[in-house]
Write a protein that holds these residues in place. Sequence first.
Motif, PDB file in Angstrom:
ATOM      1  N   LYS A 174       0.949  -1.337  -0.053  1.00 51.11           N
ATOM      2  CA  LYS A 174       0.064   0.077   0.008  1.00 51.11           C
ATOM      3  C   LYS A 174       0.770   1.345   0.083  1.00 51.11           C
ATOM      4  O   LYS A 174       0.477   2.198  -0.674  1.00 51.11           O
ATOM      5  N   SER A 175       2.181   1.149   0.952  1.00 52.17           N
ATOM      6  CA  SER A 175       2.820   2.522   0.776  1.00 52.17           C
ATOM      7  C   SER A 175       3.773   2.525  -0.326  1.00 52.17           C
ATOM      8  O   SER A 175       4.719   3.527  -0.585  1.00 52.17           O
ATOM      9  N   GLY A 176       3.721   1.866  -1.329  1.00 48.87           N
ATOM     10  CA  GLY A 176       4.439   1.569  -2.570  1.00 48.87           C
ATOM     11  C   GLY A 176       5.934   1.560  -2.115  1.00 48.87           C
ATOM     12  O   GLY A 176       6.919   2.401  -2.774  1.00 48.87           O
ATOM     13  N   PRO A 177       6.329   0.599  -1.623  1.00 44.33           N
ATOM     14  CA  PRO A 177       7.874   0.418  -0.820  1.00 44.33           C
ATOM     15  C   PRO A 177       8.614  -0.110  -2.249  1.00 44.33           C
ATOM     16  O   PRO A 177      10.188   0.147  -2.074  1.00 44.33           O
ATOM     17  N   CYS A 178       8.385  -0.467  -3.432  1.00 48.39           N
ATOM     18  CA  CYS A 178       9.129  -1.163  -4.362  1.00 48.39           C
ATOM     19  C   CYS A 178       9.198   0.092  -5.524  1.00 48.39           C
ATOM     20  O   CYS A 178       8.474   0.718  -5.875  1.00 48.39           O
ATOM     21  N   GLU A 179      10.414   0.143  -6.148  1.00 47.57           N
ATOM     22  CA  GLU A 179      10.795   0.862  -7.275  1.00 47.57           C
ATOM     23  C   GLU A 179      10.163   0.597  -8.562  1.00 47.57           C
ATOM     24  O   GLU A 179       9.586   1.774  -9.130  1.00 47.57           O
ATOM     25  N   HIS A 180       9.919  -0.582  -8.773  1.00 45.95           N
ATOM     26  CA  HIS A 180       9.228  -1.037  -9.874  1.00 45.95           C
ATOM     27  C   HIS A 180       7.840  -1.763  -9.707  1.00 45.95           C
ATOM     28  O   HIS A 180       6.921  -1.283  -9.710  1.00 45.95           O
ATOM     29  N   GLN A 181       7.796  -3.101  -9.327  1.00 42.77           N
ATOM     30  CA  GLN A 181       6.759  -3.768  -8.835  1.00 42.77           C
ATOM     31  C   GLN A 181       6.808  -4.380  -7.805  1.00 42.77           C
ATOM     32  O   GLN A 181       7.827  -4.929  -7.316  1.00 42.77           O
ATOM     33  N   CYS A 182       5.509  -4.642  -7.398  1.00 39.42           N
ATOM     34  CA  CYS A 182       5.366  -4.887  -5.727  1.00 39.42           C
ATOM     35  C   CYS A 182       4.309  -6.250  -5.814  1.00 39.42           C
ATOM     36  O   CYS A 182       3.474  -6.061  -6.444  1.00 39.42           O
ATOM     37  N   SER A 183       4.696  -7.207  -4.906  1.00 32.70           N
ATOM     38  CA  SER A 183       3.572  -8.397  -4.747  1.00 32.70           C
ATOM     39  C   SER A 183       3.568  -8.425  -3.286  1.00 32.70           C
ATOM     40  O   SER A 183       4.302  -8.718  -2.422  1.00 32.70           O
ATOM     41  N   SER A 184       2.169  -8.319  -2.883  1.00 31.52           N
ATOM     42  CA  SER A 184       1.933  -8.521  -1.504  1.00 31.52           C
ATOM     43  C   SER A 184       1.837 -10.170  -1.315  1.00 31.52           C
ATOM     44  O   SER A 184       1.191 -10.809  -2.148  1.00 31.52           O
ATOM     45  N   VAL A 185       2.479 -10.585  -0.340  1.00 34.17           N
ATOM     46  CA  VAL A 185       2.371 -11.761   0.052  1.00 34.17           C
ATOM     47  C   VAL A 185       1.676 -11.942   1.705  1.00 34.17           C
ATOM     48  O   VAL A 185       1.781 -10.826   2.372  1.00 34.17           O
ATOM     49  N   LYS A 186       1.756 -13.102   2.225  1.00 35.79           N
ATOM     50  CA  LYS A 186       0.950 -13.229   3.760  1.00 35.79           C
ATOM     51  C   LYS A 186       1.965 -12.459   4.758  1.00 35.79           C
ATOM     52  O   LYS A 186       1.385 -12.004   5.383  1.00 35.79           O
ATOM     53  N   GLU A 187       3.297 -12.862   4.517  1.00 39.04           N
ATOM     54  CA  GLU A 187       4.358 -12.395   5.647  1.00 39.04           C
ATOM     55  C   GLU A 187       4.667 -10.791   5.353  1.00 39.04           C
ATOM     56  O   GLU A 187       5.210 -10.175   6.191  1.00 39.04           O
ATOM     57  N   GLY A 188       4.166 -10.111   4.050  1.00 30.41           N
ATOM     58  CA  GLY A 188       4.618  -8.693   3.783  1.00 30.41           C
ATOM     59  C   GLY A 188       4.516  -8.319   2.693  1.00 30.41           C
ATOM     60  O   GLY A 188       3.556  -8.527   1.801  1.00 30.41           O
ATOM     61  N   TYR A 189       5.596  -8.150   1.639  1.00 33.84           N
ATOM     62  CA  TYR A 189       5.726  -7.979   0.242  1.00 33.84           C
ATOM     63  C   TYR A 189       6.958  -8.452  -0.445  1.00 33.84           C
ATOM     64  O   TYR A 189       8.018  -8.707   0.284  1.00 33.84           O
ATOM     65  N   LYS A 190       6.988  -8.392  -1.509  1.00 31.01           N
ATOM     66  CA  LYS A 190       8.221  -8.929  -2.568  1.00 31.01           C
ATOM     67  C   LYS A 190       8.291  -7.897  -3.607  1.00 31.01           C
ATOM     68  O   LYS A 190       7.379  -7.391  -4.116  1.00 31.01           O
ATOM     69  N   CYS A 191       9.524  -7.420  -3.868  1.00 32.70           N
ATOM     70  CA  CYS A 191       9.909  -6.640  -5.132  1.00 32.70           C
ATOM     71  C   CYS A 191      10.391  -7.360  -6.134  1.00 32.70           C
ATOM     72  O   CYS A 191      11.317  -8.071  -6.013  1.00 32.70           O
ATOM     73  N   SER A 192      10.063  -6.838  -7.333  1.00 35.96           N
ATOM     74  CA  SER A 192      10.576  -7.466  -8.606  1.00 35.96           C
ATOM     75  C   SER A 192      10.942  -6.193  -9.704  1.00 35.96           C
ATOM     76  O   SER A 192      10.347  -5.138  -9.381  1.00 35.96           O
ATOM     77  N   CYS A 193      11.687  -6.436 -10.591  1.00 38.75           N
ATOM     78  CA  CYS A 193      11.960  -5.305 -11.715  1.00 38.75           C
ATOM     79  C   CYS A 193      11.412  -5.716 -12.961  1.00 38.75           C
ATOM     80  O   CYS A 193      11.140  -6.554 -13.574  1.00 38.75           O
ATOM     81  N   PHE A 194      11.608  -4.485 -13.670  1.00 34.93           N
ATOM     82  CA  PHE A 194      10.983  -4.538 -15.277  1.00 34.93           C
ATOM     83  C   PHE A 194      12.138  -5.234 -16.068  1.00 34.93           C
ATOM     84  O   PHE A 194      13.175  -5.532 -15.551  1.00 34.93           O
ATOM     85  N   SER A 195      11.862  -5.634 -17.082  1.00 34.34           N
ATOM     86  CA  SER A 195      12.752  -6.167 -18.153  1.00 34.34           C
ATOM     87  C   SER A 195      13.948  -5.300 -18.427  1.00 34.34           C
ATOM     88  O   SER A 195      13.717  -4.026 -18.505  1.00 34.34           O
ATOM     89  N   GLY A 196      15.077  -5.826 -18.521  1.00 38.60           N
ATOM     90  CA  GLY A 196      16.254  -4.951 -18.410  1.00 38.60           C
ATOM     91  C   GLY A 196      17.017  -4.264 -17.255  1.00 38.60           C
ATOM     92  O   GLY A 196      17.574  -3.618 -17.299  1.00 38.60           O
ATOM     93  N   TYR A 197      16.165  -4.895 -16.108  1.00 39.91           N
ATOM     94  CA  TYR A 197      16.890  -4.435 -14.711  1.00 39.91           C
ATOM     95  C   TYR A 197      16.886  -5.537 -13.916  1.00 39.91           C
ATOM     96  O   TYR A 197      16.289  -6.774 -14.296  1.00 39.91           O
ATOM     97  N   LYS A 198      17.587  -5.352 -12.733  1.00 44.82           N
ATOM     98  CA  LYS A 198      17.701  -6.596 -11.779  1.00 44.82           C
ATOM     99  C   LYS A 198      17.816  -5.729 -10.534  1.00 44.82           C
ATOM    100  O   LYS A 198      18.125  -4.628 -10.407  1.00 44.82           O
ATOM    101  N   PRO A 199      17.392  -6.494  -9.454  1.00 46.69           N
ATOM    102  CA  PRO A 199      17.391  -5.934  -7.966  1.00 46.69           C
ATOM    103  C   PRO A 199      18.870  -5.688  -7.677  1.00 46.69           C
ATOM    104  O   PRO A 199      19.823  -6.123  -7.956  1.00 46.69           O
ATOM    105  N   ASP A 200      18.940  -4.428  -6.999  1.00 49.14           N
ATOM    106  CA  ASP A 200      20.175  -3.904  -6.459  1.00 49.14           C
ATOM    107  C   ASP A 200      20.697  -4.511  -5.453  1.00 49.14           C
ATOM    108  O   ASP A 200      19.892  -5.005  -4.452  1.00 49.14           O
ATOM    109  N   ARG A 201      21.911  -4.629  -5.372  1.00 45.03           N
ATOM    110  CA  ARG A 201      22.597  -5.901  -4.282  1.00 45.03           C
ATOM    111  C   ARG A 201      22.470  -5.245  -2.820  1.00 45.03           C
ATOM    112  O   ARG A 201      21.924  -5.867  -2.165  1.00 45.03           O
TER     113      ARG A 201
END
Length: 356
Positions: A174-201
Amino acid sequence: MYVLVLILVLLFFEPGFGLKRTSSCLPVCSGEDCITVNQKRVDFQSAEEACRSRNGELLTLQSETHQRIFDDLSKKLSGSFWIGLRLPAGSCSDLSAPLRGYEWTSGNRTFTPSHVRWTDNLKLCFPCCVSLSNNQEWKESLCSDKTNGFLCRTKQQHACQEKERIFKKTDGCKSGPCEHQCSSVKEGYKCSCFSGYKPDREDPRRCRLFCGQETCPAVCESRDQCSCPDGFVLGEQTCEDIDECDMDQCEHSCLNSFGGFMCFCLDGFVLVDHVKCVPAAAAEGFFITTPAVEFVKNGTLRRSAGTEWVFLWIWVVVAVTLVLSVFLIRFQVVKRQKRREQTQQAAAAPVDNVEF
């Protein structure tokens, strides 16, 4: 004074003082299939667990693509790197059997590659595992031994990336914590990136540009504003991989990959500070304060955030040196001025008449 400042700056920031920090994991890919080279001294079981944590498996040679990458890597690596091959519990090696009785940790356990060359010709009856050693040879060692690293097989989108991290938060996305895409899960949320990008280490919630081949299209906001991933240089709206090995970044041997590189040392030497090779006997307690630097989008050098304290220390030394220099110079000037005034006063003093 300005000359002094310039000399000090040149001493601390001369070309080559800072080099791009190489990662402990380097992907070497062909299409979607990759082998990651991991420089970390671990035993066999720890190597297996590390590969799984990055969505892969300890390397088994059961596809033509992996064998082709492996054959190329074998010519360039120095040291010993675990592969997914071990002797079944309670067994002895059989010099006459395919793979000497060793089995792969995944896939077809008895699959035999076309080219296998062993370092020794001894029958062994204790828990043994196999590593790729120097001269493209396969070496049998105790599974509890620690090698120079290990090789994993994985897919390009997972190469050198940890498994998806779940961030614990009650309101999910709800608070928009991810830069690209966000998926809500039972424990919280997961972030993913658009094509041509990867998560920052450093922050998996953010994304950075990614190119898994030698040349990629640049990401352009306008005709004159284009960006490239780290380790690539901008051409005419294209990004080309920088071959750091051609730039003599490593002291002994070097392996280049798309967007990065990795250094290796000859037998009897230890890799220090990612790019230097020192004699193994002298490596104990070895400490280097050389700051890490990364290649940025335009191919210039950028200081990494983790080394700010080094530069702060350098500037403290520079500042102290400058202050001391000012005092010394002022002291010498005042001293000479007093001496000159005393000489002038002595010359100007009247001489008394002397009667003979």
